[in-house]
Design an enzyme around this catalytic site. Sequence first.
Site, PDB file in Angstrom:
ATOM      1  N   THR A 145     -29.152-105.519 -57.757  1.00 27.12           N
ATOM      2  CA  THR A 145     -27.987-105.566 -56.943  1.00 27.12           C
ATOM      3  C   THR A 145     -28.319-106.157 -55.511  1.00 27.12           C
ATOM      4  OG1 THR A 145     -26.563-103.594 -55.832  1.00 27.12           O
ATOM      5  CG2 THR A 145     -28.700-102.986 -56.449  1.00 27.12           C
ATOM      6  N   ASP A 147     -26.968-104.666 -53.410  1.00 26.77           N
ATOM      7  CA  ASP A 147     -26.748-103.391 -52.426  1.00 26.77           C
ATOM      8  C   ASP A 147     -28.143-102.856 -52.131  1.00 26.77           C
ATOM      9  OD1 ASP A 147     -24.001-103.695 -52.975  1.00 26.77           O
ATOM     10  OD2 ASP A 147     -23.811-102.367 -54.572  1.00 26.77           O
ATOM     11  N   GLN A 294     -20.819-113.073 -51.039  1.00 32.80           N
ATOM     12  CA  GLN A 294     -22.272-112.483 -50.603  1.00 32.80           C
ATOM     13  C   GLN A 294     -23.112-112.461 -52.010  1.00 32.80           C
ATOM     14  OE1 GLN A 294     -21.885-108.774 -47.653  1.00 32.80           O
ATOM     15  NE2 GLN A 294     -19.782-109.407 -48.836  1.00 32.80           N
TER      16      GLN A 294
HETATM   17  O1  F6P Z   1     -22.606-103.225 -56.224  1.00 29.51           O
HETATM   18  C1  F6P Z   1     -22.297-104.756 -55.854  1.00 29.51           C
HETATM   19  C2  F6P Z   1     -20.955-104.750 -55.386  1.00 29.51           C
HETATM   20  O2  F6P Z   1     -20.913-106.273 -54.982  1.00 29.51           O
HETATM   21  C3  F6P Z   1     -20.900-103.760 -54.186  1.00 29.51           C
HETATM   22  O3  F6P Z   1     -21.472-104.320 -53.100  1.00 29.51           O
HETATM   23  C4  F6P Z   1     -19.193-103.823 -53.992  1.00 29.51           C
HETATM   24  O4  F6P Z   1     -18.784-102.493 -53.372  1.00 29.51           O
HETATM   25  C5  F6P Z   1     -18.775-103.853 -55.665  1.00 29.51           C
HETATM   26  O5  F6P Z   1     -19.901-104.351 -56.183  1.00 29.51           O
HETATM   27  C6  F6P Z   1     -17.530-104.567 -55.664  1.00 29.51           C
HETATM   28  O6  F6P Z   1     -17.172-104.663 -56.893  1.00 29.51           O
HETATM   29  P1  F6P Z   1     -16.065-105.612 -57.806  1.00 29.51           P
HETATM   30  O7  F6P Z   1     -16.719-106.852 -58.114  1.00 29.51           O
HETATM   31  O8  F6P Z   1     -15.695-104.790 -58.905  1.00 29.51           O
HETATM   32  O9  F6P Z   1     -14.956-105.758 -56.796  1.00 29.51           O
END
Ligand code: F6P
Length: 369
Positions: A145, A147, A294
């Site tokens: 991740t 994150d 990102q």
């Molecule tokens: O967990 C990774 C992430 O990129 C987070 O940082 C973000 O909040 C979320 O996924 C976004 O999710 P999606 O791709 O469903 O918009």
Amino acid sequence: MATNSTDIKRIGVLTGGGDCPGLNAVIRAVTKDAIHHGIEVIGIEDGFLGLIEDRMRPLGVDDVSNILGLGGTILGSNNKTNPQMYPVGKNPDGSLKFKDLTDVCVTHLNTHGIDALVVIGGDGTMSAAKPIADRGINCIGVPKTIDNDLHGTDITFGFQTAVGVATEAIDRVHTTAASHHRVMVVELMGRNAGWLTLHAGVAGGADVILIPEIEFDLDVVCHSCVKRSQHGKRFTIVAVSEGARPKGGEQIVERVDESSPDPIRLGGIAKWLAGEIEDRTEIESRYVVLGHVQRGGTPSPGDRVLATQFGHHAMELLKQGKTNRLVVMQGGNLGDVEITSAAGRQRLVPADHPLIAAARSVYTCFGDR
Ligand code: F6P
């Protein structure tokens, strides 16, 4: 060909959750290592969704050749599917109706003769793997991740690449901020964890860093921008996490996806913050949302190395007959913890983290004082 010390003959590999740089590097490491030890590899498409729908294909050395530096995942991913909570229509009150399809997954694994599963993902993926592990299928987790919020490991792969991308973006907005004497607010991902914003903010020299773990006072943020102007610094860079919130306020939710086990999608804080700063300080302000940029593109060298180490360690665990472990990095050493220990838990930035202290020492404002 080296031999396999256990009786594992065939493994499945899947990538779950949001895509992230380094997924292919793990798939490559696992597949090459497995084949070298006489173990067949079956790639499961689109995470747990492919397991439910029985979409799988064999992976050979040729399939994983030349993918080390490729972003995304050759297997596809899905951040909505948890076999225990599969949406199958609506209840009379309009809410989604869920069914537990764990048995379907186990049947498909057994039909294909898959002895063990390597699940590459974050906390949602590890949670989804738990009921399958509980049914006797050995699941080995690999922590992914951007994150960096997975419990039990100091670092997840994907994070270093995202920090690099976000740092470059912060570097680039400096140009406009300085030339136009503006406040530039840059919004970063990270859900409820501020790791990405903290690291990219420090690396990019952001003047204000706002993370979910430290509620910010808008007056303090505005004062910081004005004070910089008064001292001849006629611009301010604010790096803000999508999950940051003002004191006593709420996180800004961009959308709610009821079909997802983790339905909240954060976003919008930078727009709101830039408006507030401009209104209160009369300094022209703009915002940039870095979003999925990102997560995209080629993994950094650090992530390629980490992903290769993680993939190799996952295979070592399988070959040693270890069951239901999550590969981790702790204190610079590869290790492993119980896979369920990461399920549904987030690792947040502690208020006394040394990097916060270091940032404060170079006058970075965290919006709290
Ligand atoms: O967990 C990774 C992430 O990129 C987070 O940082 C973000 O909040 C979320 O996924 C976004 O999710 P999606 O791709 O469903 O918009």
